[in-house]
Scaffold this active site. Structure first.
Site, short mmCIF file in Angstrom:
data_model
loop_
_atom_site.label_atom_id
_atom_site.label_comp_id
_atom_site.label_asym_id
_atom_site.label_seq_id
_atom_site.Cartn_x
_atom_site.Cartn_y
_atom_site.Cartn_z
N HIS A 178 0.94 -0.81 0.18
CA HIS A 178 -0.08 -0.04 -0.30
C HIS A 178 0.88 1.34 0.22
O HIS A 178 0.83 2.19 -0.34
CB HIS A 178 -0.99 0.14 1.26
CG HIS A 178 -2.08 -0.58 1.34
ND1 HIS A 178 -1.60 -2.35 1.38
CD2 HIS A 178 -3.51 -1.01 1.16
CE1 HIS A 178 -3.16 -3.07 1.78
NE2 HIS A 178 -4.03 -2.55 0.52
N ASP A 250 -4.93 -5.49 -7.88
CA ASP A 250 -5.25 -4.97 -6.70
C ASP A 250 -5.22 -3.57 -6.60
O ASP A 250 -5.14 -3.04 -8.00
CB ASP A 250 -3.98 -5.81 -5.87
CG ASP A 250 -4.28 -6.02 -4.45
OD1 ASP A 250 -5.29 -5.02 -3.81
OD2 ASP A 250 -3.20 -5.89 -3.57
#
Length: 343
Positions: A178, A250
């Site tokens: 992330h 993702d």
């Protein structure tokens, strides 16, 4: 249906979002905690999403359990997958049976709100990754295959398709993709023998309807993250493992995807590599650039992940003895896990 999954800013649709959902590139919506206040509000939000679009949109959420559960108030507390084995021992149950019940519980509650998909289960090895940790079922691939297989069976019984993540395995990477770029320098043989064995076996059992690759570079295989790699997606996943389901990227806004360029370049590379759907989250300007700049493309099998009908309202669901028993069991596991962590 287009390939883009968009997110929403709040608990109800804005005028801008109603317009965006009508764009032919949009194939779905992913919901977050910021989109949830209470169950009745969520049901109305889902209804308004469906009303705003000219086509059926897939509606998704990360409702894995443990620390990754977007809807909590008025929903069952799903334990972390890594707590299932210990909880099953305390309850004198087989962990695979408990996993199946929890998969059903998670999915049936979402289906009662007309949500198609929870991006679950996590199939990573519980290794050195802090961002994975107890999101994984175990550090043992055999245990993961067994318990994840049970969890998926429960999801399927509730009419929901399963998405295994993060292919080929995120558990042995310390960096959180992330926020950082991440590289796994292990040999392909080690990854194949260890992490990849979980995906191989569940694919061979026809358990996985969809797969989400990691934003991790496996340097012995390719210099691109798996989600942008033809070798990982087309050669290993499709050809070697025989996977015939849907591939999600993702989130393209994650730092682990940044080396692929701007958001449009990331989307184009992911599609070229073999992704069917693209997640574009937490960056409204980027979402708009994708709608404006990505060439129009359609998903080959738009109904592949649409949830099977589960015609049950929340009041009907809560009247089921089976539901009440499993919800109580899930709460008990949470209490057991809290006691074990304190000790």
């Amino acid at each position: 249906m287009g390939p883009l999954f968009l997110d929403l800013l709040g608990a109800e649709l804005s005028a801008e979002e109603r317009d965006m959902l009508q764009h032919p590139l949009v194939g779905g919506v992913i919901l977050f905690s910021r989109n949830y206040q209470e169950r009745a509000q969520l049901i109305e939000l889902v209804r308004s999403i469906r009303a705003a679009s000219k086509q059926y949109l897939l509606i998704a959420v990360d409702q894995e359990g443990g620390r990754v559960q977007r809807f909590r108030h008025q929903f069952s507390c799903i334990p972390a997958m890594g707590d299932i084995d210990a909880g099953a021992r305390q309850l004198r149950m087989a962990s695979v049976d408990l996993a199946e019940q929890l998969g059903w519980l998670m999915a049936v509650e979402l289906r009662a709100c007309d949500i198609d998909i929870s991006f679950a289960p996590v199939l990573d090895i519980n290794g050195c990754s802090d961002v994975i940790g107890t999101r994984a079922f175990s550090s043992n691939p055999e245990q993961i295959v067994s318990d994840a297989g049970g969890f998926i069976s429960g999801m399927h019984h509730a009419g929901m398709k399963a998405t295994g993540k993060h292919f080929p395995g995120h558990g042995n990477v310390k960096a959180d993709t992330h926020h950082f770029e991440a590289t796994d320098s292990r040999s392909f043989d080690e990854i194949k023998r260890y992490d990849l064995s979980v995906f191989r076996r569940l694919i061979s059992q026809n358990k996985l309807d969809a797969v989400m690759p990691a934003h991790v570079i496996y340097s012995d295989v390719d210099d691109k993250p798996a989600g942008f790699s033809k070798r990982w997606l087309q050669q290993v996943l499709r050809k070697d493992l025989g996977f015939k389901g849907v591939i999600f990227s993702d989130d393209l806004s994650m730092q682990g995807a940044a080396l692929a360029g701007d958001h449009v370049q990331r989307a184009e590379q992911a599609l070229t590599a073999g992704c069917d759907y693209l997640l574009a989250c937490n960056d409204r300007d980027a979402s708009i650039r994708l709608l404006d700049g990505l060439p129009h493309t359609q998903v080959a099998h738009p109904d592949a992940l649409r949830a099977k009908a589960y015609p049950m309202t929340w009041s009907e669901l809560t009247a089921l003895t089976q539901y009440r028993q499993i919800a109580a069991r899930a709460l008990e596991i949470q209490q057991i896990s809290s006691e074990l962590s304190e000790n």
